[in-house]
Scaffold this motif. Structure first.
Motif, PDB file in Angstrom:
ATOM      1  N   ALA B 194     -21.214  -6.173 -42.698  1.00  0.00           N
ATOM      2  CA  ALA B 194     -20.954  -6.325 -41.270  1.00  0.00           C
ATOM      3  C   ALA B 194     -20.256  -5.092 -40.730  1.00  0.00           C
ATOM      4  N   LEU B 195     -20.645  -4.721 -39.511  1.00  0.00           N
ATOM      5  CA  LEU B 195     -19.925  -3.668 -38.779  1.00  0.00           C
ATOM      6  C   LEU B 195     -19.252  -4.345 -37.585  1.00  0.00           C
ATOM      7  N   VAL B 196     -17.935  -4.299 -37.575  1.00  0.00           N
ATOM      8  CA  VAL B 196     -17.174  -4.820 -36.439  1.00  0.00           C
ATOM      9  C   VAL B 196     -16.857  -3.603 -35.583  1.00  0.00           C
ATOM     10  N   CYS B 197     -17.385  -3.570 -34.343  1.00  0.00           N
ATOM     11  CA  CYS B 197     -17.551  -2.272 -33.680  1.00  0.00           C
ATOM     12  C   CYS B 197     -17.010  -2.221 -32.250  1.00  0.00           C
ATOM     13  N   ASP B 198     -16.260  -1.177 -31.966  1.00  0.00           N
ATOM     14  CA  ASP B 198     -15.779  -0.812 -30.627  1.00  0.00           C
ATOM     15  C   ASP B 198     -16.907  -0.968 -29.596  1.00  0.00           C
ATOM     16  N   SER B 199     -16.606  -1.577 -28.445  1.00  0.00           N
ATOM     17  CA  SER B 199     -17.643  -1.813 -27.422  1.00  0.00           C
ATOM     18  C   SER B 199     -17.285  -1.223 -26.057  1.00  0.00           C
ATOM     19  N   THR B 200     -16.153  -0.544 -25.971  1.00  0.00           N
ATOM     20  CA  THR B 200     -15.593  -0.126 -24.679  1.00  0.00           C
ATOM     21  C   THR B 200     -16.611   0.508 -23.733  1.00  0.00           C
ATOM     22  N   ASN B 201     -17.369   1.487 -24.251  1.00  0.00           N
ATOM     23  CA  ASN B 201     -18.254   2.261 -23.366  1.00  0.00           C
ATOM     24  C   ASN B 201     -19.724   1.878 -23.491  1.00  0.00           C
ATOM     25  N   VAL B 202     -19.987   0.632 -23.857  1.00  0.00           N
ATOM     26  CA  VAL B 202     -21.382   0.247 -24.091  1.00  0.00           C
ATOM     27  C   VAL B 202     -22.231   0.359 -22.824  1.00  0.00           C
ATOM     28  N   PHE B 203     -21.584   0.322 -21.664  1.00  0.00           N
ATOM     29  CA  PHE B 203     -22.345   0.448 -20.416  1.00  0.00           C
ATOM     30  C   PHE B 203     -22.594   1.907 -20.008  1.00  0.00           C
ATOM     31  N   SER B 204     -22.018   2.853 -20.737  1.00  0.00           N
ATOM     32  CA  SER B 204     -22.245   4.270 -20.405  1.00  0.00           C
ATOM     33  C   SER B 204     -23.459   4.747 -21.169  1.00  0.00           C
ATOM     34  N   THR B 205     -24.507   5.081 -20.443  1.00  0.00           N
ATOM     35  CA  THR B 205     -25.793   5.312 -21.101  1.00  0.00           C
ATOM     36  C   THR B 205     -26.029   6.771 -21.504  1.00  0.00           C
ATOM     37  N   HIS B 206     -25.200   7.674 -21.021  1.00  0.00           N
ATOM     38  CA  HIS B 206     -25.377   9.081 -21.401  1.00  0.00           C
ATOM     39  C   HIS B 206     -24.577   9.364 -22.676  1.00  0.00           C
ATOM     40  N   PRO B 207     -25.022  10.359 -23.456  1.00  0.00           N
ATOM     41  CA  PRO B 207     -24.266  10.692 -24.674  1.00  0.00           C
ATOM     42  C   PRO B 207     -22.858  11.174 -24.309  1.00  0.00           C
ATOM     43  N   GLY B 208     -21.890  10.871 -25.141  1.00  0.00           N
ATOM     44  CA  GLY B 208     -20.516  11.285 -24.861  1.00  0.00           C
ATOM     45  C   GLY B 208     -20.335  12.779 -25.058  1.00  0.00           C
ATOM     46  N   ARG B 209     -19.276  13.315 -24.474  1.00  0.00           N
ATOM     47  CA  ARG B 209     -19.007  14.741 -24.623  1.00  0.00           C
ATOM     48  C   ARG B 209     -17.825  14.960 -25.548  1.00  0.00           C
ATOM     49  N   SER B 210     -17.820  16.112 -26.172  1.00  0.00           N
ATOM     50  CA  SER B 210     -16.755  16.424 -27.117  1.00  0.00           C
ATOM     51  C   SER B 210     -15.467  16.814 -26.396  1.00  0.00           C
ATOM     52  N   GLU B 211     -14.375  16.530 -27.066  1.00  0.00           N
ATOM     53  CA  GLU B 211     -13.065  16.967 -26.582  1.00  0.00           C
ATOM     54  C   GLU B 211     -13.066  18.481 -26.322  1.00  0.00           C
ATOM     55  N   ALA B 212     -13.829  19.223 -27.127  1.00  0.00           N
ATOM     56  CA  ALA B 212     -13.839  20.686 -26.998  1.00  0.00           C
ATOM     57  C   ALA B 212     -14.404  21.149 -25.657  1.00  0.00           C
ATOM     58  N   SER B 213     -15.177  20.279 -24.986  1.00  0.00           N
ATOM     59  CA  SER B 213     -15.841  20.714 -23.746  1.00  0.00           C
ATOM     60  C   SER B 213     -14.876  20.862 -22.565  1.00  0.00           C
ATOM     61  N   VAL B 214     -13.713  20.222 -22.642  1.00  0.00           N
ATOM     62  CA  VAL B 214     -12.821  20.313 -21.482  1.00  0.00           C
ATOM     63  C   VAL B 214     -11.960  21.571 -21.482  1.00  0.00           C
ATOM     64  N   GLY B 215     -11.787  22.164 -22.661  1.00  0.00           N
ATOM     65  CA  GLY B 215     -10.902  23.316 -22.770  1.00  0.00           C
ATOM     66  C   GLY B 215     -11.209  24.445 -21.798  1.00  0.00           C
ATOM     67  N   PRO B 216     -12.452  24.948 -21.815  1.00  0.00           N
ATOM     68  CA  PRO B 216     -12.769  26.086 -20.935  1.00  0.00           C
ATOM     69  C   PRO B 216     -12.573  25.751 -19.450  1.00  0.00           C
ATOM     70  N   GLU B 217     -12.896  24.520 -19.061  1.00  0.00           N
ATOM     71  CA  GLU B 217     -12.747  24.138 -17.655  1.00  0.00           C
ATOM     72  C   GLU B 217     -11.280  24.091 -17.256  1.00  0.00           C
ATOM     73  N   ILE B 218     -10.476  23.522 -18.148  1.00  0.00           N
ATOM     74  CA  ILE B 218      -9.035  23.459 -17.866  1.00  0.00           C
ATOM     75  C   ILE B 218      -8.474  24.872 -17.777  1.00  0.00           C
ATOM     76  N   GLU B 219      -8.933  25.718 -18.662  1.00  0.00           N
ATOM     77  CA  GLU B 219      -8.414  27.084 -18.667  1.00  0.00           C
ATOM     78  C   GLU B 219      -8.755  27.808 -17.351  1.00  0.00           C
ATOM     79  N   LYS B 220      -9.991  27.617 -16.896  1.00  0.00           N
ATOM     80  CA  LYS B 220     -10.405  28.223 -15.623  1.00  0.00           C
ATOM     81  C   LYS B 220      -9.498  27.745 -14.481  1.00  0.00           C
ATOM     82  N   LEU B 221      -9.283  26.437 -14.460  1.00  0.00           N
ATOM     83  CA  LEU B 221      -8.497  25.845 -13.380  1.00  0.00           C
ATOM     84  C   LEU B 221      -7.063  26.368 -13.393  1.00  0.00           C
ATOM     85  N   VAL B 222      -6.460  26.367 -14.572  1.00  0.00           N
ATOM     86  CA  VAL B 222      -5.050  26.757 -14.672  1.00  0.00           C
ATOM     87  C   VAL B 222      -4.888  28.248 -14.355  1.00  0.00           C
TER      88      VAL B 222
END
Lengths: 555, 555
Positions: B194-222
């Protein structure tokens, strides 16, 4: 230069979404003749206004100048624009002008409150103008999510002001007048002094979509459903209600309207002729005899309101109708920020029943009634005002809208509730600060938001309540022991003894130590006993309750 | 077939987001040896739990079986997974196992409550396995928005169960272990029951993004900001905190941490070695001497919490630091549904100061810590369980996740709190319904959610409170007039007389008419007086208050 001035004063709606109430005045300072545009309400919430029924603008300033009010103009029939008309009628007693549909709704409100319905006068759209003291006011049609929404064209001795009302740029709104760029250009061609402009969607950077875009999607969804279909939207969005009903009809479903507002709005649209060809409906009683795959219900409660039809269906039966596994519930609406909890509660209740819920997350089944930023700019470009004053927005919306205006070379003015702007001359300036606020309709009584009534209720909700009763005899001696009643507090504290016993014991000890002077002094008794309860409760349960002390003197 | 069985029982987290508490058991029915995975809290709100400090799972069922609990395993250090560890320690007294970082946080909690810190034992990651009665439990690293989040690999005599914990599929999480498909495939290669599994984002149909993707944007903003920069995120998202700090450092700004949780999490990450190279920080006192364009604050309060650093900065100074026109405030976070009002309040307060607020609406400055639907399917495909049991979700999430599982040919089981599932054999079935619920931490006391304590507080918030005091003499005759105290009610009703006077007058009249039998009977007196107050108030103010009646008898 004339000593007369043209003023603008928001009393509600500038610095918040809700209770729109805007005043314009013309005349010598302090003697201006006034008109009011909109008299709306806002809605309470448990966080800040528990138990409150409606939030009204504080109209003290207007009441004190009642003899100077020429007229009230209502742009459209949304509650946040027309909702306070009946509640404030006795205080203002000015004639109310509105277009046919809006007037129909306003008159129903007046009737429900026992006020004369003929205080509301129907006026036609532009080019008709209604005189009101120094003003000539016209209702210029503009598209929005309710029929006959209108901008106010306010002609003053110092030029033309345009008050946009709520709007979007929609060339195919379904029900009601499409936005007419040529008409607007004509109205604005000789120059506009100020545009007072809706700011709701200033943060939405994509162009808005037409009401017509949701029809095909809704039809696809409804025609593919196998069980009963139930859809909710704002009842006043009669274009949407009609779209939903037509989708049901085309899918061979009988239409049932559930919820008071739903019936009232469809009725008002038919009565006033703004909507024709609405599909035939059947009463809920008949629905019970129709197979569920041939039914479509249109219900109130898109915001999860506890007493609305949607919430009642989510809890069980409503008017004999029950949802079942395989049925579909459609939110053809957006959840207004702050209402998420109520909406999510309903969705989960439906999920437990096996009902499939479709909400707006796909963007397919709802469009906003307000202009997004590119559409705001379209209006700016048509009106080309000297001054742009954002309204209908929280502070962040107004501020952003001013930035948009400034970037386009218009002069943006950030005016929040209570800020009276003098629009005379070439440079608008703050003329005065007027005290504004909120008035709560609490049951049948109006109370000021800062009167402390609701504050005390919030405190009881957070801290619970303790009543202390002490009887003092003719010699100013305590008669028997003090007595404690608690509400909203745990029975047992950390010492594992009943909290009531601990409080009574601590109060007894304090009373036993109190000297004759304290025992004679009501204030000292109140303060002393209260302090004992709060300290003792803090030790026992980590909380300081609200306390009512009753000292009964037999003398 | 063996008479022993393998059970799964969610006590919290299945049918809600929050207070995750899952039980696994193995043995003869009613004699199973038990392990607990996570002991989390949920957060109160004014609508349903005013005045409450924390919401804990009701662990009555576990308390009654305390001698059968082998161990408690904590998947990661988020409050909804570890928050109840100290509050329940005395009731369960089982050893607690966690990885280094989670154990560090859990021990701090134990210490704060005066419990032995060594009740929390640190265990290494997979392939290490911890024995616990019939179970062998391993911590299998999985990426999430906090370091060292782990799935539980639970080996039982009937096969391997995987409890996912909270997760996303992130190959570049910044801080903490990347998701390792090869490792996971290896663990699952021999079959998973059995897999007992996190369901939080089951309604989000697009693939998730990596934590690494926010770095460059934050850097630009700051780097483009001209005033002070203040950023908030969940303190426990130390990868994000580090990204923010590094962006500040690169822009030549000194970093200040504000808020207890922010300092605690950075400290714990350094202590445990999960985060290295965190930029140097300066204390708030030093910040006052640095030009604001060279400062970056990292603050708590991404959800608008009233007492957190962000809300305090929005109201004015915090630790001597004040925001000003031209500063930038960044929400590097998502607003959890239900928290919108608090967040919007802060944004408007900043707007009034002239501070520019950037939130997540662009999607650039935040990514979720939970797997979206495609990523859930990635995990399903790796684990290939016989049975999928969704957890960590409201009913709607669990139901949708079951649909996803069924569509892929796995057997999906919808198990909500209290539903004990027997996983033995080939067909999972409901073995039992266990009573579950919520326990409120209210001040320093735990009360049951249904004890009526909070219900009474909500009623006082909605209806106000009236105390009626009557003294009855030795002959059972009223002594003097009844006395009214009010809290949370308007002073003047619709008759324009003081409400208190009207109530006292009506009470007097009732008492005057009361017969000897009524006057002798405490219950009759209470009910009668209460009814008078409620009816009289209904007439005067359109509201029936809560009533406390105190009848003091001199006899």
């Amino acid at each position: 230069m004339s000593s007369e001035r043209l003023i603008y004063l928001p009393l509600g709606g500038a610095g918040e979404i809700g209770m729109n109430t805007y005043v314009y005045g013309y005349g010598r300072p302090g003697k201006e003749r006034l008109i009011v545009v909109d008299l709306g309400v806002a809605f309470p919430d448990m966080d800040s206004s528990p138990g409150v029924d409606l939030i009204l603008p504080d109209i003290t300033w207007l009441k004190e100048r009642r003899d100077r009010i020429e007229a009230i103009f209502i742009t459209h029939a949304h509650e946040d624009h027309v909702g306070a008309v009946a509640h404030t009628y006795q205080d203002l007693e000015a004639p109310i002008f509105a277009r046919t549909f809006t007037a129909n709704i306003a008159r129903r409100k007046m009737g429900e409150h026992g006020h004369p319905e003929d205080a509301v006068q129907t006026v036609g759209p532009w080019p008709h103008q209604q005189g009101a003291g120094p003003f000539q006011v016209g209702f210029l049609p503009i598209s929005h999510s309710i029929p006959e929404s209108s901008a106010m064209v306010i002609d003053t001795p110092q030029g033309r002001v345009i008050h946009s009302g709520d709007f979007k740029i929609d060339l195919t709104p379904g029900v009601g007048e499409p936005f007419d760029p040529a008409l607007w250009e004509d109205v604005c061609k000789d120059g506009v002094k100020a545009l007072v402009c809706d700011s709701t969607n200033v943060f939405s950077t994509h162009p808005g979509r037409s009401e017509a875009s949701v029809g095909p999607e809704i039809e696809k969804l409804v025609s593919s459903a196998s069980g009963m279909v139930v859809a909710t939207t704002f009842a006043s969005n009669v274009a949407r209600v009609k779209t939903l009903a037509e989708a049901g009809e085309r899918a061979g479903r009988s239409i049932v309207l559930l919820g008071r507002a739903m019936k009232r709005m469809v009725e008002a649209s038919a009565e006033t002729g703004v909507m024709t060809d609405f599909p035939g409906t059947i009463p809920p009683e008949e629905a019970r005899n129709i197979p569920r795959e041939n039914l479509m219900l249109l219900v109130t409660g898109s915001q999860g309101e506890r007493r609305a039809a949607s919430a009642q269906l989510a809890r069980g039966k409503y008017q004999g109708i029950e949802m079942k596994e395989g049925d579909l519930f459609l939110f053809s609406s957006k959840t207004i920020p702050g209402n998420e909890r109520g909406v999510i509660r309903i969705i989960n209740q439906f999920s437990e029943m096996g009902v499939d819920v479709v909400d707006d997350s796909s963007g397919l089944y709802h469009v906003s009634g307000h202009a997004n930023r590119p559409d705001l700019e379209t209006l700016h470009d048509i009106v080309k005002p000297q001054v742009l004053i954002p309204m209908h927005g929280e502070h962040r919306h107004l501020r952003e809208h001013v930035k948009v205006a400034d970037a386009k070379g218009m002069k943006g003015v950030l005016a929040v509730n209570g800020m009276m702007i003098d629009l005379s001359g070439n440079k608008p300036k703050v003329a005065e600060w007027v005290e504004t606020g909120r008035t709560y309709l609490d049951g049948s009584v109006q109370v000021g938001a800062l009167d402390g009534v609701v504050r005390d209720r919030i405190r009881m909700a957070l801290n619970g309540h303790v009543t202390v009763t002490v009887i003092v005899d003719e010699e100013d001696e305590p008669l028997g022991d003090p007595w404690v009643d608690m509400m909203g507090l745990p029975e047992i504290g950390t010492s594992n003894a009943p909290l009531m016993d601990v409080l009574e014991e601590d109060l007894s000890q304090w009373l036993g130590r109190a000297n004759a002077k304290t025992l004679r002094d009501d204030d000292a008794m109140h303060n002393g006993l209260k302090k004992v309860v709060r300290q003792s409760a803090q030790n026992e349960i980590g909380k300081k309750p609200e306390v009512t002390v009753v000292v009964s003197r037999l003398s």
